[in-house]
Design a protein around this motif. Structure first.
Motif, short mmCIF file in Angstrom:
data_model
loop_
_atom_site.label_atom_id
_atom_site.label_comp_id
_atom_site.label_asym_id
_atom_site.label_seq_id
_atom_site.Cartn_x
_atom_site.Cartn_y
_atom_site.Cartn_z
N SER A 179 -125.12 6.73 45.49
CA SER A 179 -125.29 8.14 45.19
C SER A 179 -126.51 8.30 44.31
O SER A 179 -126.78 7.45 43.45
CB SER A 179 -124.05 8.70 44.48
OG SER A 179 -123.89 8.11 43.20
N GLU A 181 -128.89 11.33 42.16
CA GLU A 181 -129.12 12.69 41.68
C GLU A 181 -130.42 12.71 40.90
O GLU A 181 -130.65 11.86 40.03
CB GLU A 181 -127.97 13.17 40.78
CG GLU A 181 -126.70 13.50 41.53
CD GLU A 181 -125.63 14.09 40.61
OE1 GLU A 181 -125.83 14.07 39.38
OE2 GLU A 181 -124.60 14.56 41.12
N ASP A 193 -128.11 14.93 47.36
CA ASP A 193 -129.19 14.01 47.70
C ASP A 193 -130.53 14.73 47.75
O ASP A 193 -130.63 15.85 48.26
CB ASP A 193 -128.93 13.35 49.04
CG ASP A 193 -127.87 12.28 48.97
OD1 ASP A 193 -127.20 12.18 47.92
OD2 ASP A 193 -127.68 11.55 49.95
N SER A 205 -130.77 10.91 54.90
CA SER A 205 -130.07 9.90 54.10
C SER A 205 -128.56 10.00 54.22
O SER A 205 -127.83 9.16 53.69
CB SER A 205 -130.45 10.04 52.62
OG SER A 205 -130.03 11.30 52.11
N GLN A 206 -128.07 11.04 54.91
CA GLN A 206 -126.64 11.23 55.02
C GLN A 206 -126.04 10.31 56.09
O GLN A 206 -126.59 10.17 57.19
CB GLN A 206 -126.32 12.70 55.37
CG GLN A 206 -126.73 13.69 54.30
CD GLN A 206 -126.05 13.40 52.99
OE1 GLN A 206 -124.84 13.39 52.90
NE2 GLN A 206 -126.84 13.15 51.95
N ASN A 221 -119.32 6.01 53.92
CA ASN A 221 -120.59 5.93 53.22
C ASN A 221 -121.38 4.72 53.69
O ASN A 221 -121.43 3.69 53.02
CB ASN A 221 -120.35 5.89 51.71
CG ASN A 221 -121.63 6.11 50.92
OD1 ASN A 221 -122.68 6.37 51.50
ND2 ASN A 221 -121.53 5.99 49.62
N SER A 223 -125.04 3.76 54.26
CA SER A 223 -126.34 4.31 53.89
C SER A 223 -127.40 4.01 54.94
O SER A 223 -127.70 2.85 55.20
CB SER A 223 -126.78 3.75 52.54
OG SER A 223 -128.09 4.17 52.23
N ASN A 254 -133.28 19.58 45.41
CA ASN A 254 -132.69 18.41 44.74
C ASN A 254 -133.71 17.31 44.49
O ASN A 254 -133.33 16.16 44.22
CB ASN A 254 -131.53 17.86 45.56
CG ASN A 254 -130.36 18.81 45.62
OD1 ASN A 254 -130.03 19.46 44.64
ND2 ASN A 254 -129.74 18.92 46.79
#
Length: 1010
Positions: A179, A181, A193, A205-206, A221, A223, A254
């Motif tokens: 994750s 931020e 993201d 990136s999801q 998840n 990546s 973001n």
């Protein structure tokens, strides 16, 4: 030499991926790559003024297409005539011109450029800017830092190194996600993201993993960034403030992460080989009860609950096998058994690079295999191939760059994460295998965890990132360029759950239970961006203008199918053999995006800088009339060290004050949310497939908006040997896209729309770089960064009646959790007590879960030191974080239940008057009144999770060269080596207790260049 270069060009011209450009290259390369016959070989060395060899110095023969770079020991050789002139240049040093004058050997010393900040060029996406003259906030990490870390994902290499960027690893198994931020969480809904751009191409990136298909280890998840080899990266820039991100408009709310891969350099053909091997282990085990402690508490719990007499009844043996039928003297350390193995990672990479002055190339291939610490032979494999060619015409007007990155991954993992079992399995549980090597079910009295190896989870992914940039100088100061990018990410995964993985006492057969779930997904996108760039010097004024447009299309397809009931487990991979099939998900979505963007940069007297950026975005995710949004920013900078009051002898060598303000936005709400939507619910009505409405028409919602303000002061002292950057920022995100609650009679739970809610992120960032010692044989540099963030929900109209009433509080961060206020244990009853907030004498989640705990970091950062002594270089980097985290109470709060527990639960209440922190033992057969569950969701389950971690240590040795042009470096690296913390749990950053924590890794490697 000319023949070898010609052969090399032909190899690349006929590469299949470049075949469509073959006619073009055939015509352009003939004109610019024929070298004059060599006249003589000139060799020598390049050092700094202290005599330290300089590697990577560019040197060219003036007025000729001949060039090379110096080796690691500073040596070089080049073909040149006796009357030619050599030009030496390197970032951070002044250029130097040397006439050969008939010599065969040239010794050169380069003088350090005190204006080094002006030479460091940062990638800002659509343009580049020197670190000295930037008006925005751009954090960067270079290849020399990433290469010293034994990691497989670029995000892992960034952890702790960049201010304002918080990265957390979600699991210690290969292929897992992270994750990230950038300056906190801005929006109530949607992902946090940033926008990722790889070599100019947006990269999703999801994860495309499906939760029901994925292994319990990874969840959904997976990546996509695992596809990018960190050793292929030249630099990563993170754009943070409005000035840096507004040119990306709705995609920059973001932040923006720009990943630039390595490129070829002019000079002789160079071969680089890199081989490494790593070992990984779990860095910390929990303190759990031993067999005697566990059995004592377990029997006490059975008696406490009134079942003591049943312990002598054989009819209840199956209820308490740990007390009645298993060996009470047996002890197994299940942490060592299930997660105590060694994970091996082997890497091999080979690259070829070089070219003439007009044409450079690089081709690189890499292979990686990594295992896990779990039992079995699970592993992760990745193969990658990367190629890059850039060419410019003789007159410098025309240029073309082509880059292609391709990777293939295969991840084969167990169906479950053994970590939770390692923490909870009874210490006297039976052996995993019987005397004949078969799975031991111990007369069907337990669920053998090793049976999970009968399940399989396999994820195969293929990633292609391709980009081409063509540029042409129409006039001396006017350049037209266009970039075209294409990405394709495909993930095919499946999970098998055969009946053989379940306890035989359940009587399951392949026909009644065995399952196969498949996920076939693909994300494909292309982007076209024509741009016009104009630069002009007008006396004391320098003007730089950019205008461009973006056309982008992205499509995502995903099909998830479940098959159940197979004739045998041997046929479980064949969906056609399943008794029943269910389409869990079948989606085909398309996203279109269009924008116009521009930049105007005005510089006066090289000290006053104005930067204006703007973008108008159009998105298919909004309804008619709401599809377009405008975003822009203004950045101002004053390099006050240029003023006359600061002379050459002033200790202040650099000083800049800058500020920026602007808006970015977000359309990250999902596709087709403004339309009526329906889905197949998996059932049928009299043989007819049933469609159910899942979305209601609402074309009125529009763009989320993020207003960013920043003020910063940058200082350099003693010829920039000490650099200090400080920044204060405030981001305010409004017009939040959230679910508006609807009455149940409408048939829908919510309606997507804009809420009048405001989220604020403020913070203070500090970056320090010092050059402590610099001499011929010894140098020492230090880097330090600190971020003090603060997040707050400023306003949210109607919060009390919304679906978010139990999650958020006005004036508090978005990262809070609501908890019960634990009051300890009643010394008379031995039961947990909690604060009765609403005064109704009943503890309940609805009325008494009102305490607030914030799990976001209070501050975080990193401290790094690099010491070079002769041929040895030692790097050590510490990461630190001040935070709260869930402790072991989160997953076990009461002693006596079946299954092991942390040893601190052994100190439980036993008799009236006991003053302890753990309530009386419960067996799990009698009701606890929910007190153990309340305890898990109370402030007692949250404690100080602060830590200082030795994130990375690297020891490099440059082997003295015994042959010209041959460079050998051997190294020993460590990751996640040592953690100082008072935290009670597996890992302070990954504290759920259900997934494998990040591993401690040690890597040994060698790099050979020739």
């Amino acid at each position: 030499m000319k023949k070898s270069i010609s052969r090399m060009y032909r190899v690349f011209l006929f590469m299949p991926l470049y075949v469509f450009l073959m006619p073009f290259f055939a015509s352009t390369m003939q004109a610019g790559t024929v070298l004059e016959p060599p006249q003589a070989t000139v060799s020598g060395t390049v050092t700094d003024t202290s005599g330290n060899p300089l590697a990577g110095v560019n040197l060219v023969v003036e007025s000729k297409n001949i060039g090379t770079i110096s080796d690691l020991n500073g040596s070089f050789s080049i073909n040149a005539g006796p009357t030619d002139v050599l030009i030496f240049s390197m970032v951070g040093f002044k250029s130097h011109t040397v006439p050969i004058a008939g010599r065969g050997e040239v010794i050169v010393q380069l003088e350090e450029d005190v204006t080094v900040l002006g030479e460091v060029v940062l990638n800002a996406g659509y343009y580049s800017v020197s670190e000295r003259e930037r008006t925005g906030n751009i954090a960067t990490i270079k290849a020399d830092v990433m290469e010293k870390q034994p990691v497989a994902n670029p995000l892992a290499a960034m952890q702790g190194h960049l201010s304002g960027v918080n990265i957390v690893q979600s699991t210690g198994v290969p292929g897992g996600g992270y994750s990230i931020e950038v300056r906190g969480r801005n929006f109530i809904n949607g992902v946090s993201d940033p926008l990722f751009i790889v070599d100019g191409v947006p990269f999703g990136s999801q994860s495309l993993g499906a939760l029901r298909v994925s292994s319990e280890i990874l969840g959904a998840n997976i990546s996509p960034l695992n596809a990018i080899n960190p050793n292929d990266i030249e630099s990563i820039e993170v754009l943070k403030d409005a000035d840096a991100t507004a040119i990306y408009g709705s995609r920059g709310a973001n932040g923006v992460v720009l990943i630039t891969t390595k490129k070829g350099k002019a000079g002789k053909t160079r071969f680089d080989a890199h081989v490494s091997s790593s070992l990984g282990k779990v860095s910390h085990f929990l303190d759990l009860m031993n067999t005697q402690q566990y059995l004592e508490v377990r029997e006490e719990a059975v008696i406490n609950d009134g079942y003591g007499s049943f312990l002598e009844n054989p009819a209840f043996d199956y209820v308490w096998p740990d007390l009645k039928s298993w060996d009470n003297d047996r002890y197994t350390d299940w942490q060592k058994e299930l997660i105590g193995g060694t994970a091996y990672r082997n890497n091999a990479q080979l690259s070829v690079s070089g070219g003439a002055q007009n044409t450079h190339f690089l081709v690189s291939g890499a292979y990686q295999k990594e295992t896990t610490v779990f039992p079995g032979d699970a592993n992760y494999k990745r193969g990658s191939l990367r190629s890059q060619v850039d060419h410019s015409s003789d007159n410098g007007k025309f240029g073309v760059n082509l880059s292609i990155n391709y990777s293939s991954e295969r991840n084969r993992l167990p169906g479950v994460d053994f970590t939770s079992k390692a923490y909870s399995l009874e210490p006297n549980a039976p052996a995993l295998f019987d005397g004949e090597g078969n799975i031991n079910w111990e007369n069907n009295t337990w669920d053998n965890p090793i049976a999970a190896l009968e399940e399989t989870y396999v994820a195969k992914s293929n990633t292609l990132i391709a980009n081409s940039v063509i540029s042409y100088s129409i006039l001396q100061d006017l350049e037209l360029r266009s970039s075209f990018g294409f990405t394709n990410y495909r993930l095919d995964s499946y999970r098998t759950m055969p009946s053989s993985a379940r306890n035989p006492r359940l009587g399951l057969t392949p026909q009644s239970y065995s399952n196969l779930i498949t996920n076939d997904s693909q994300r494909q996108s292309w982007i076209l961006e024509p741009q016009l760039h104009w630069k002009k010097g007008l006396g004391p004024i320098a003007l730089d203008m950019l205008v461009g447009t973006t056309f982008q299309k992205e499509s995502t397809d995903q099909t998830v199918i479940r098959g159940e009931g197979f004739p045998s487990n041997g046929l479980i991979r064949n969906l056609a053999a399943a008794r029943t099939l269910e389409v869990i998900s079948d989606r085909d979505v398309e996203y279109r995006y269009n924008a116009i963007f521009g930049r105007v940069n005005l510089k006066l007297l090289e000290r006053y800088i104005l930067n204006l950026t703007g973008r108008r975005d159009g998105s298919s995710r909004f309804g008619p009339g709401k599809q377009f949004g405008n975003f822009g920013a203004v950045g101002l900078a004053w390099i006050f060290s240029k003023e006359n009051i600061f002379g050459e002898n002033s200790p202040l060598s650099y000083g800049k004050l800058r500020t920026s303000y602007g808006t970015t936005g977000s359309d990250n709400v999902g596709d087709y949310r403004y339309l009526d939507a329906y889905s197949v619910n998996g059932n049928d009505y009299n043989g007819v497939i049933v469609l159910e409405p899942t979305g209601i028409f609402n074309p009125q919602f529009g763009w989320e908006e993020n207003r960013k303000l920043e003020t910063a002061l940058e200082l350099g002292f003693f010829h920039d040997r000490l650099l200090l950057n400080t920044a204060w920022y405030r981001n305010r995100s409004s017009n939040q896209l959230v679910g508006i609650p609807l009455a149940a009679t409408t048939g829908f739970t919510e309606l997507t729309g804009n809420f009048d809610a405001l989220v604020e992120n403020t913070g203070f960032e500090v970056e320090l770089r010092t050059n402590n010692i610099k001499s011929r044989n010894l140098s020492w540099t230090t880097t330090f960064n600190l971020t003090v963030p603060k997040n707050k929900l400023v306003a949210f109209d109607g919060l009390e009646t919304s679906t978010f009433a139990n999650r958020y509080v006005i004036g508090e961060p978005l990262t809070i959790v609501k908890v019960f206020n634990a009051l300890g244990v009643d010394p008379e009853t031995g039961l947990y007590q909690f604060e009765d907030f609403n005064g109704d004498d009943v503890i309940s989640s609805s009325g008494d879960r009102q305490g607030i705990e914030d799990l976001a970091p209070k501050f975080y950062g990193g401290l790094g030191n690099t010491i070079r002594l002769g041929n040895f270089t030692l790097d050590a980097f510490f990461q630190f974080k001040k935070q709260k985290a869930y402790n072991t109470t989160r997953f076990r709060a009461t002693a006596g239940f079946k299954g092991n527990a942390p040893v601190e639960l052994y100190d439980r209440w036993q008799n009236p008057g006991d003053m302890v922190s753990v309530q009386r033992a419960f067996s799990g057969l009698a009701p606890t009144g929910g007190l153990d569950g309340f305890r898990m969701e109370s402030n007692a389950a949250i404690s100080d999770g602060s830590f200082i971690r030795l994130r990375n240590v690297s020891l490099n040795y440059n082997v003295p060269s015994f042959r010209d042009g041959l460079d050998i470096t051997v190294y020993l690296q460590g990751q996640n080596l040592w953690t100082i913390t008072d935290y009670n749990g597996p890992d302070p950053e990954q504290s759920s207790g259900l997934r494998l924590p990040p591993l401690r890794q040690i890597s040994l490697g060698i790099q050979v260049s020739y």
